[in-house]
Motif scaffolding. Structure first.
Motif, PDB file in Angstrom:
ATOM      1  N   GLY A  11     -36.415  33.313  17.920  1.00  0.00           N
ATOM      2  CA  GLY A  11     -36.473  34.574  17.201  1.00  0.00           C
ATOM      3  C   GLY A  11     -36.459  34.301  15.716  1.00  0.00           C
ATOM      4  N   ASN A  12     -35.259  34.041  15.185  1.00  0.00           N
ATOM      5  CA  ASN A  12     -35.158  33.646  13.780  1.00  0.00           C
ATOM      6  C   ASN A  12     -34.072  32.592  13.580  1.00  0.00           C
ATOM      7  N   ASP A  13     -33.617  31.971  14.678  1.00  0.00           N
ATOM      8  CA  ASP A  13     -32.550  30.984  14.623  1.00  0.00           C
ATOM      9  C   ASP A  13     -33.123  29.591  14.857  1.00  0.00           C
ATOM     10  N   VAL A  14     -32.969  28.731  13.846  1.00  0.00           N
ATOM     11  CA  VAL A  14     -33.506  27.372  13.927  1.00  0.00           C
ATOM     12  C   VAL A  14     -32.812  26.570  15.025  1.00  0.00           C
ATOM     13  N   LYS A  15     -31.650  27.041  15.481  1.00  0.00           N
ATOM     14  CA  LYS A  15     -30.924  26.310  16.519  1.00  0.00           C
ATOM     15  C   LYS A  15     -31.745  26.152  17.796  1.00  0.00           C
ATOM     16  N   VAL A  16     -32.700  27.042  18.021  1.00  0.00           N
ATOM     17  CA  VAL A  16     -33.558  26.929  19.197  1.00  0.00           C
ATOM     18  C   VAL A  16     -34.327  25.606  19.154  1.00  0.00           C
ATOM     19  N   PHE A  17     -34.852  25.263  17.973  1.00  0.00           N
ATOM     20  CA  PHE A  17     -35.561  23.995  17.829  1.00  0.00           C
ATOM     21  C   PHE A  17     -34.591  22.819  17.942  1.00  0.00           C
ATOM     22  N   ALA A  18     -33.403  22.975  17.365  1.00  0.00           N
ATOM     23  CA  ALA A  18     -32.411  21.900  17.412  1.00  0.00           C
ATOM     24  C   ALA A  18     -31.985  21.611  18.845  1.00  0.00           C
ATOM     25  N   GLU A  19     -31.730  22.675  19.614  1.00  0.00           N
ATOM     26  CA  GLU A  19     -31.320  22.498  21.006  1.00  0.00           C
ATOM     27  C   GLU A  19     -32.448  21.881  21.830  1.00  0.00           C
ATOM     28  N   ALA A  20     -33.678  22.333  21.594  1.00  0.00           N
ATOM     29  CA  ALA A  20     -34.820  21.773  22.319  1.00  0.00           C
ATOM     30  C   ALA A  20     -35.005  20.293  21.975  1.00  0.00           C
ATOM     31  N   SER A  21     -34.789  19.956  20.701  1.00  0.00           N
ATOM     32  CA  SER A  21     -34.933  18.572  20.273  1.00  0.00           C
ATOM     33  C   SER A  21     -33.875  17.684  20.916  1.00  0.00           C
ATOM     34  N   LEU A  22     -32.628  18.165  20.964  1.00  0.00           N
ATOM     35  CA  LEU A  22     -31.554  17.384  21.579  1.00  0.00           C
ATOM     36  C   LEU A  22     -31.825  17.148  23.061  1.00  0.00           C
ATOM     37  N   ASP A  23     -32.252  18.203  23.753  1.00  0.00           N
ATOM     38  CA  ASP A  23     -32.538  18.073  25.185  1.00  0.00           C
ATOM     39  C   ASP A  23     -33.708  17.122  25.428  1.00  0.00           C
ATOM     40  N   PHE A  24     -34.762  17.273  24.634  1.00  0.00           N
ATOM     41  CA  PHE A  24     -35.946  16.432  24.816  1.00  0.00           C
ATOM     42  C   PHE A  24     -35.630  14.977  24.486  1.00  0.00           C
ATOM     43  N   SER A  25     -34.893  14.747  23.397  1.00  0.00           N
ATOM     44  CA  SER A  25     -34.575  13.373  23.003  1.00  0.00           C
ATOM     45  C   SER A  25     -33.682  12.694  24.028  1.00  0.00           C
ATOM     46  N   SER A  26     -32.781  13.459  24.650  1.00  0.00           N
ATOM     47  CA  SER A  26     -31.923  12.895  25.689  1.00  0.00           C
ATOM     48  C   SER A  26     -32.765  12.424  26.873  1.00  0.00           C
ATOM     49  N   TYR A  27     -33.721  13.250  27.262  1.00  0.00           N
ATOM     50  CA  TYR A  27     -34.612  12.906  28.375  1.00  0.00           C
ATOM     51  C   TYR A  27     -35.444  11.670  28.034  1.00  0.00           C
ATOM     52  N   ILE A  28     -36.004  11.662  26.839  1.00  0.00           N
ATOM     53  CA  ILE A  28     -36.868  10.564  26.419  1.00  0.00           C
ATOM     54  C   ILE A  28     -36.074   9.273  26.243  1.00  0.00           C
ATOM     55  N   ARG A  29     -34.836   9.407  25.785  1.00  0.00           N
ATOM     56  CA  ARG A  29     -34.010   8.218  25.576  1.00  0.00           C
ATOM     57  C   ARG A  29     -33.791   7.460  26.891  1.00  0.00           C
ATOM     58  N   ASN A  30     -33.526   8.210  27.951  1.00  0.00           N
ATOM     59  CA  ASN A  30     -33.324   7.581  29.254  1.00  0.00           C
ATOM     60  C   ASN A  30     -34.606   6.908  29.753  1.00  0.00           C
ATOM     61  N   VAL A  31     -35.737   7.603  29.545  1.00  0.00           N
ATOM     62  CA  VAL A  31     -37.019   7.024  29.957  1.00  0.00           C
ATOM     63  C   VAL A  31     -37.330   5.778  29.133  1.00  0.00           C
ATOM     64  N   SER A  32     -37.115   5.870  27.821  1.00  0.00           N
ATOM     65  CA  SER A  32     -37.422   4.744  26.931  1.00  0.00           C
ATOM     66  C   SER A  32     -36.585   3.528  27.273  1.00  0.00           C
ATOM     67  N   ARG A  33     -35.323   3.768  27.605  1.00  0.00           N
ATOM     68  CA  ARG A  33     -34.442   2.649  27.923  1.00  0.00           C
ATOM     69  C   ARG A  33     -34.973   1.862  29.118  1.00  0.00           C
ATOM     70  N   ARG A  34     -35.420   2.581  30.136  1.00  0.00           N
ATOM     71  CA  ARG A  34     -35.959   1.912  31.320  1.00  0.00           C
ATOM     72  C   ARG A  34     -37.256   1.182  30.995  1.00  0.00           C
ATOM     73  N   GLN A  35     -38.125   1.862  30.245  1.00  0.00           N
ATOM     74  CA  GLN A  35     -39.405   1.234  29.937  1.00  0.00           C
ATOM     75  C   GLN A  35     -39.230   0.037  29.007  1.00  0.00           C
ATOM     76  N   ASP A  36     -38.382   0.179  27.995  1.00  0.00           N
ATOM     77  CA  ASP A  36     -38.179  -0.919  27.049  1.00  0.00           C
ATOM     78  C   ASP A  36     -37.639  -2.158  27.753  1.00  0.00           C
ATOM     79  N   LEU A  37     -36.754  -1.939  28.738  1.00  0.00           N
ATOM     80  CA  LEU A  37     -36.210  -3.064  29.489  1.00  0.00           C
ATOM     81  C   LEU A  37     -37.317  -3.761  30.273  1.00  0.00           C
TER      82      LEU A  37
END
Length: 796
Positions: free
Chosen positions: A504-530
């Motif tokens: 709507g007008n709250d930037v927290k929506v992007f912040a929350e989406a970024s945190l959730d997405f980065s958490s998901y990607i971090r787990n994937v990246s860890r497996r792939q990097d290994l």
């Protein structure tokens, strides 16, 4: 009591009685003061400049040691040589430029452009390339930091030098020893050198440490000397900042009171309560965080340059013809978002009665409703949003309500967001399916840009971080062949449509989406990097073995070259003994005693089968035979060579040695057999020199370009499958290619890759390892710069 100083100089006026009045200094005193300032400045430079050059050269030498290719190493070595040879000339030229600053100052014509002013000359636009932009950003960042750190002493020096300047105010542009003069003199000094922009930027870093930060000592000395000359001896610095209650902004007394001053603004104030240091330039705000992270500083500089270009190009620089063709989605009715503004918002002039943010919000709601029907749309079937069409319609509506030239800031915002998403739709690094998904963020990001003015300037803004994350994930795990690893496509799709629905007008929506997405990607990246790390370690081991085999093949080829040797000797040296030599080199190194002994065995073997005519040679051979047989047997056992084969070979060698003792020459290997053995050995070693010699001119040219490829570069085959260059062995010229899960696909030679590219079976995905947003800003800057260039050419 005398009313004059010892040298006839009249006393300064009493500042308490006449705050704006002063007596002009006599020319003799001005010349004496300037000569003393020049001498003090020269001494300061003479102490710091050599240290700066030494540190700069040392940093280039370190880069040379860590160079990733022979070409880069040679180029850096040339730079080191150039800097060492030109060191004295550079210092002399630098001092000449600073002295010219004093000469221009004495004639009241010193006005060096600062920072962003270098983009604007003579009320027109000076077009700069990317390297000059980075150099300008580096200089402006240094000056911004120094202005903050040296504000007090620099301000006092400005006031005193102003009296040597006919009483007119000066700032850093007119101060012959201000940080901008020091930096600009270095810029002009480096113009005569053929240096790349990275070397220059590193040079500015060491220059700041050696000469800019210590400027406080120079300023203290100059202030003390001028004060001893009776120039503003009672001057005091007072940093007074007050809050504007109504506006909530901060301002200095000089800012708020300036409108009430009479015409004496050009005169120097000498009262004790002189306000704080010179006002901070508005354009410098983009470099607030420059000292914390260089990439952010660079991106902020790009934003500033883009904004300047927008102003000079005019309010409405959106162009027609950028609209991406739209194809109706399968099974999805065409909604208002694919038609631009809905009827409810386009009748008459909607923007005249409704705030722009509200109109964009309505568009977002309509798009969010339409997106609910996309759940069953498969990857590759989703069509991108018509970004250029929406942008042009918004600008048209804005012009209806505010006139063609009205509300330029809003038009620039619409254009900049539109250009950002146009870049998304054209970015070669992004698969088409990801481009289509991200285009649906155009409307919420446009609304965000109106609500949050820091969106483009804040490199850590949650929305920017989210765009970077999704773009990188899309390029890394999604291919144009319709495959998506780790379910990344669905994750991006869910994230995009959640933002579309909830923002709507709250930037927290992007912040929350970024945190959730980065958490998901971090787990994937860890497996792939290994997985990728394990594959790379294995590949490095294989390449070390390949290097050893190539080296051994080269050394053995030198031993046998030009000699007519019997078949058993060629077989032993080219196959099992080459394997043993490779083992020794891997374990002990090519310069080890063990390696030298193994090579000596090979030389002794060749000598032992040659006919012996002298008695002394026959005696020597009899002494050598037993030791040679033992060494060969030990080598075979070390590499696990088959006992039956090794016994036959040793027996054949013994028979040849007996012939040699009888002064008889053994029959040399037939030419076809020799060629076959040498070819087998070369192929077993993976010797690339034979392969490269067959390359055509076009292939050779492409191989040279491949030597400069960056690790992490993505490639795409003719079926749309993506693979990445994970590692490159510059000795063997083999590239380790991995898939989007980090699994090794191949160790491909440069020639193989070149031939695949020429045949159209493989292509490099254009771009770099830079974050998406930085690439986008660079693209926008170059696009606007080219447009401005075209306008200038048309004017001429």
């Amino acid at each position: 009591m005398s009313n004059s100083t010892g040298d006839g100089v009249p006393p300064m006026a009493d500042p308490s009685k006449s705050p704006h009045a002063y007596n002009p200094l006599p020319p003799t005193q001005i010349k004496r003061c300037l000569d003393a300032c020049i001498s003090t400045t020269n001494n300061f430079v003479a102490q710091g400049f050599p240290q700066f050059l030494n540190d700069w050269i040392a940093s280039v030498e370190k880069r040379e040691e860590n160079a990733r290719s022979n070409k880069e190493q040679l180029a850096l070595a040339e730079i080191v040589k150039l800097l060492q040879q030109r060191a004295m000339d550079m210092q002399a030229h630098y001092l000449e430029l600073l002295q010219q600053c004093f000469l221009d100052f004495s004639h009241q014509r010193l006005t060096t452009a600062t920072g962003q002013e270098r983009f604007i000359r003579n009320e027109g636009l000076t077009l700069v390339d990317n390297s000059e932009l980075e150099e300008t950003i580096a200089i402006t960042s240094i000056c911004h930091r120094s202005d903050s750190q040296l504000s007090e002493v620099l301000w006092a020096l400005h006031q005193r030098l102003a009296l040597l300047n006919g009483g007119k105010k000066i700032d850093e542009r007119g101060n012959p020893v201000s940080p901008i003069q020091f930096c600009d003199a270095l810029r002009r000094t480096m113009q005569g050198l053929n240096l790349d922009v990275r070397t220059k930027v590193v040079g500015y870093k060491h220059f700041e440490a050696a000469l800019i930060k210590p400027l406080v000592g120079l300023y203290d000395d100059l202030n003390a000397y001028l004060e001893s000359e009776g120039i503003l001896p009672n001057l005091r610095y007072s940093a007074v900042v007050r809050q504007d209650v109504e506006s909530g902004s901060q301002s200095t007394p000089s800012q708020t009171d300036q409108s009430h001053e009479p015409d004496q603004q050009e005169e120097v104030r000498t009262q004790e309560s002189e306000p704080s240091a010179p006002r901070r330039r508005a354009t410098d705000r983009i470099f607030d965080d420059a000292e914390r992270r260089n990439p952010g500083q660079y991106q902020q500089g790009l934003v500033s340059a883009i904004q300047l270009l927008q102003k000079h190009l005019g309010a409405n620089t959106l162009t027609a013809g950028q609209t991406h063709s739209q194809v109706p989605l399968k099974g999805v009715p065409e909604g208002p978002s694919t038609m631009g503004l809905s009827e409810g918002t386009t009748k008459g002039s909607a923007l005249a009665t409704e705030p722009l943010v509200g109109v964009v919000g309505v568009m977002q709601q309509q798009l969010a409703s339409q997106a609910k029907g996309f759940a069953d749309v498969g990857m590759g079937d989703l069509q991108p949003q018509p970004v250029a069409t929406v942008s042009n319609q918004l600008v048209a509506e804005l012009q209806k309500s505010a006139g063609k030239d009205g509300r330029a800031d809003e038009m620039h915002t619409i254009e900049l967001v539109g250009l950002l998403f146009e870049y998304i739709l054209s970015d070669d690094q992004l698969p088409d399916s990801v481009k289509a998904l991200l285009s649906y963020l155009h409307t919420p990001v446009l609304k965000l840009a109106f609500i949050d003015k820091d969106f483009f300037e804040d490199v850590d803004h949650p929305a920017r971080v989210l765009l970077n994350q999704m773009a990188e994930a899309g390029a890394r795990w999604i291919s144009n062949d319709g495959t998506s690893q780790y379910n990344i496509y669905e994750k991006i799709k869910t994230t995009v449509f959640q933002v579309l629905e909830k923002f709507g007008n709250d930037v927290k929506v992007f912040a929350e989406a970024s945190l959730d997405f980065s958490s998901y990607i971090r787990n994937v990246s860890r497996r792939q990097d290994l997985m990728e790390k394990r594959a790379m370690e294995k590949a490095r081991g294989e390449e070390k073995l390949r290097e050893a085999k190539i080296l051994v093949n080269s050394k053995v080829s030198q031993l046998i070259d030009g000699r007519d040797l019997p078949s058993p000797v060629l077989l032993l040296l080219l196959l099992p003994w080459s394997d043993y030599l490779s083992f020794v080199i891997l374990r002990y190194g090519s310069d080890s005693d063990a390696c030298q002994r193994a090579l000596q065995v090979a030389q002794d073997l060749i000598w032992s089968v040659e006919p012996k005519l002298l008695e002394v040679d026959k005696v020597k051979q009899l002494e050598l035979q037993e030791r040679l047989q033992s060494a060969l047997q030990a080598g075979f056992e070390t590499i696990g060579y088959e006992q039956n084969k090794s016994r036959k070979l040793l027996d054949a060698i013994a028979a040849l040695q007996q012939l040699a003792l009888k002064s008889q020459k053994a029959e040399p290997a037939p030419e076809p057999m020799r060629v076959k053995l040498e070819t087998m050995a070369a192929e077993k070693a993976g010797n690339v020199h034979t392969e490269s010699s067959k390359a055509t001119a076009e292939e050779s040219q492409l191989i040279e370009k491949l030597k400069l490829i960056e690790f992490g570069t993505w490639l795409e085959d003719d079926n749309g499958k993506r693979i990445k260059v994970a590692w490159y062995n510059h000795k063997t010229m083999h590239y380790m290619l991995v898939d989007q899960q980090g699994r090794k696909v191949a160790m491909s030679s440069a020639l193989q890759m070149a031939r695949a590219m020429i045949a159209g079976k493989l292509r490099i995905i254009a771009g770099s390892t830079k974050p998406f947003f930085e690439r986008a800003l660079e693209n926008i800057y170059h696009s606007l710069n080219a447009r401005a260039s075209g306008e200038l050419l048309n004017r001429e």
